[in-house]
Enzyme design. Structure first.
Site, PDB file in Angstrom:
ATOM      1  N   ASP A 330       0.838  -1.187   0.000  1.00 27.96           N
ATOM      2  CA  ASP A 330       0.000   0.000   0.000  1.00 27.96           C
ATOM      3  C   ASP A 330       0.885   1.254   0.000  1.00 27.96           C
ATOM      4  O   ASP A 330       1.874   1.331   0.737  1.00 27.96           O
ATOM      5  CB  ASP A 330      -0.885  -0.029   1.256  1.00 27.96           C
ATOM      6  CG  ASP A 330      -1.868   1.105   1.330  1.00 27.96           C
ATOM      7  OD1 ASP A 330      -2.742   1.177   0.447  1.00 27.96           O
ATOM      8  OD2 ASP A 330      -1.760   1.920   2.269  1.00 27.96           O
ATOM      9  N   GLU A 366       1.617  -0.432  -5.073  1.00 25.01           N
ATOM     10  CA  GLU A 366       0.651   0.623  -5.378  1.00 25.01           C
ATOM     11  C   GLU A 366       1.510   1.879  -5.543  1.00 25.01           C
ATOM     12  O   GLU A 366       2.005   2.421  -4.559  1.00 25.01           O
ATOM     13  CB  GLU A 366      -0.364   0.804  -4.249  1.00 25.01           C
ATOM     14  CG  GLU A 366      -1.370   1.897  -4.562  1.00 25.01           C
ATOM     15  CD  GLU A 366      -2.287   2.220  -3.381  1.00 25.01           C
ATOM     16  OE1 GLU A 366      -3.473   2.513  -3.618  1.00 25.01           O
ATOM     17  OE2 GLU A 366      -1.816   2.194  -2.229  1.00 25.01           O
TER      18      GLU A 366
END
Length: 661
Positions: A330, A366
């Protein structure tokens, strides 16, 4: 306190059971002292032991008589100087950053953020636990080009009628035959589990009667959340083994960019109380102010060895203890940031790839955060894969009907060489997706033109406004058969386009059978029916359509390959493509630039074993002229009319079959 007779290396942080008790080692830079507090089953503190100060800010020692199942917390003494970044508060009981199991979930309480307020009664305790016998996992069963299934454990299983009630919402539910059968039917190559380590609610949620449902606000890096894993790491290994038995890999979505300790008004739970100015980044000219490149109040200092070692230890833990096949990171640019910005050659990014335990795992970034220069799509180095939001947006905009999107869609179908191609790259690192956990589910993309996040308690201010979505004439649910059919056609077209694209593809759980969040595009706080997948309301037609397309992709190297597509030249290359109009003519520059073009063909592969895919976003049926074949063209996907024409708003595929091949 004395050294343990096993003479464990002083750099082994956390708690380690020994023949006489347990050895503790805590890295607390800037602390004056660190103590271990032992608690009984009634949550009463029974003893307190000060650790010995050693080199490199590591406090260590052995406590005799401790056994598996005993519970403890930490307290650290040191300067309270918030303006300089030091926030030591011995009244705060702290969770060991290297804890592998805790006895209860975190629960937010305002007292967790009050200096001098004792928090022992409010905090989970770390449970002493011996590690499981280590695994020596082989190469992951998943390879780039396959189908990743993004899966929120609780929301996916809470309403499944065949999963026993005691397992619903937990990792063990993933091992149930009904769950496995569903995943196998979709040809899932790997599940990607939303965060499963222990998290805490953001402080604004409890007054609203809401809780964090996604897990992107973690406190620990190794200890699993007891709500998902009541049995600790053994529950994760149990699920992974069951998934591996049916050929499905398991990836974890991990959050190494911030923690649930939030900003300066947030709770003190672990790292903040052990070395706030070391574990978190702060403004250079204001050392008391946390950097907020994450939008979550703090930013982990991933350029510093203390954080790097914690991250690497956590990753190795999940591979060796549970057999995890890969990780999705993330806000991954945080892992490559320092005071000068992002670097793809940052120490932590390189150490992850070069680590002897991690080097063959699948790593997915990401590639954006909200800090300066935070959008880094295409800038991670091989073998990192990257979420591709340009594929997401271009696919959506093409099917929404935006003009001039034909070339953009073709680029995404070909592997996004404009993003991932350079003089050396021959394969794409793209992870293509149309929908993900954050944003509309796929079914809502064609049902809502605007977000409807009122249930989040922020007057619909949260969540993205630019969704590239459409509603087919009515906002929200409709009983009009024409509107419902149009939405179904659009949803299937989005699914088929995704599964026809070069690169790794990701489907979010429930999109294959019509999951809706009632227009909520930021359901992070909806631990309820808004986010839970409703297995009693499955759209069977859409599910069967997805199964058919996933099977086609799985058996076709022309669809699941990762090499960039090349213009066809009549050779035997499997990665060649010919772009044609629906009447069988090669696309000209004028065709590519025609803003009104609604249908075109993508013809993949070497002659004799080609696949042709028609994309028809117009509302009228199209009977395409397929290229001449040495054998014959056979329909390979659902939806074709009996006269051989493709309905409006559809994606249709044909396979070239040649006798004797």
């Amino acid at each position: 306190m004395g050294n343990t007779e096993e003479n464990l290396p002083p750099t082994r942080l956390g708690a380690s059971l020994t023949s006489s008790g347990a050895r503790f080692a805590v890295h607390a830079p800037g602390a004056e002292s660190v103590s271990v507090c032992i608690f009984d089953a009634a949550d009463a503190e029974t003893s307190r032991h000060q650790l010995d100060a050693g080199n490199d800010s590591v406090f260590s020692g052995t406590i005799n008589g401790l056994k598996p199942g005993n519970r403890y917390g930490l307290r650290a003494h040191g300067p309270w100087s918030p303006e300089s970044g030091d926030r030591f508060d011995p009244s705060k009981l702290l969770v060991d950053p290297y804890a592998i199991r805790i006895d209860r979930p975190f629960a937010f309480d305002p007292r967790l953020a009050v200096f001098g307020e004792d928090t022992a009664s409010l905090m989970p305790k770390t449970v002493l636990e011996a590690p499981l016998p280590p695994l020596n996992p082989g190469r992951p069963p998943f390879a780039p080009g396959g189908l990743i299934y993004e899966l929120p454990v609780r929301a996916f299983t809470m309403l499944h009628p065949e999963v026993p009630e005691e397992d619903r919402g937990t990792l063990r539910a993933l091992a149930h035959p009904a769950i496995l059968d569903h995943l196998v039917s979709l040809n899932v190559g790997a599940v990607e589990l939303l965060p499963i380590v222990a998290w805490i609610d953001e402080r604004h949620l409890p007054p609203l009667g809401l809780t964090n449902a996604w897990g992107y606000n973690p406190v620990t890096m190794l200890a699993l959340d007891p709500r998902l894993a009541p049995g600790g790491i053994a529950d994760l290994r149990f699920a992974v083994e069951a998934l591996h038995e049916v050929g499905i890999g398991v990836m974890l979505d991990v959050v190494y960019n911030h923690t649930g300790e939030s900003d300066n008004n947030g709770p003190t739970l672990s790292l903040r109380g052990l070395g706030n100015s070391t574990y978190y980044r702060h403004e250079q000219d204001n050392p008391g102010q946390p950097v907020n490149d994450t939008g979550c109040g703090n930013t982990l200092a991933c350029e510093r060895p203390a954080v790097q070692e914690l991250v690497l230890t956590a990753l190795r833990h999940f591979v060796v203890q549970a057999g995890i096949d890969g990780f999705r990171f993330d806000l991954a640019p945080i892992l490559g940031r320092n005071g000068d910005g992002f670097s793809p050659d940052a120490d932590l990014l390189k150490e992850i790839i070069d680590d002897p335990v991690l080097h063959d795992r699948i790593m997915i970034a990401e590639p954006w955060d909200i800090g300066p220069g935070g959008y880094q799509l295409g800038n991670f180095q091989p073998p990192w894969l990257e979420w591709n939001d340009r594929a997401r947006d271009d696919i959506r905009q093409f099917w929404r009907g935006d003009k001039g999107m034909t070339g953009a869609l073709a680029t995404r179908l070909s592997g996004s060489s404009d993003v991932f191609g350079d003089d050396r790259a021959r394969k794409t690192r793209s992870v293509n997706f149309v929908a993900a956990h954050d944003g509309f589910p796929l079914g809502d993309l064609v049902t809502y033109a605007h977000k409807h996040n009122e249930a989040n308690g922020e007057d619909n201010r949260d969540g993205h406004d630019a969704n590239h979505s459409w509603n087919n004439g009515v906002e929200g649910p409709s009983d009009d058969p024409a509107i419902r059919e149009a939405r179904n056609a659009d949803a299937k077209a989005l699914i088929a386009t995704l599964l026809a694209s070069r690169g790794t593809v990701m489907l979010t759980a429930g999109d294959e059978f019509g999951h809706s969040q009632k227009g909520n595009n930021n359901a992070y706080a909806q631990n309820n029916e808004i986010a839970w997948r409703d297995w009693s309301a499955i759209d069977r037609e859409r599910l069967d359509f997805t199964i058919a397309w996933s099977a086609l992709r799985a058996r076709s190297p022309s669809l699941s390959g990762t090499a960039f597509l090349q213009d066809a030249d009549g050779s035997e290359l499997p990665d060649q493509v010919e772009w044609m109009t629906s009447d069988g003519q090669s696309m000209t520059p004028g065709d590519w630039e025609n803003p009104e073009l609604n249908a075109f063909l993508m013809v993949l592969g070497a002659p004799g074993q080609r696949i042709a895919v028609l994309f028809n976003r117009g509302h009228d049926a199209v009977k395409p002229q397929l290229p001449s074949a040495s054998g014959q063209w056979t329909p390979a996907s659902p939806g074709l009319f009996e006269d051989g024409s493709a309905p409006g708003r559809s994606v249709i595929a044909w396979e070239e079959t040649t006798p004797g091949r």
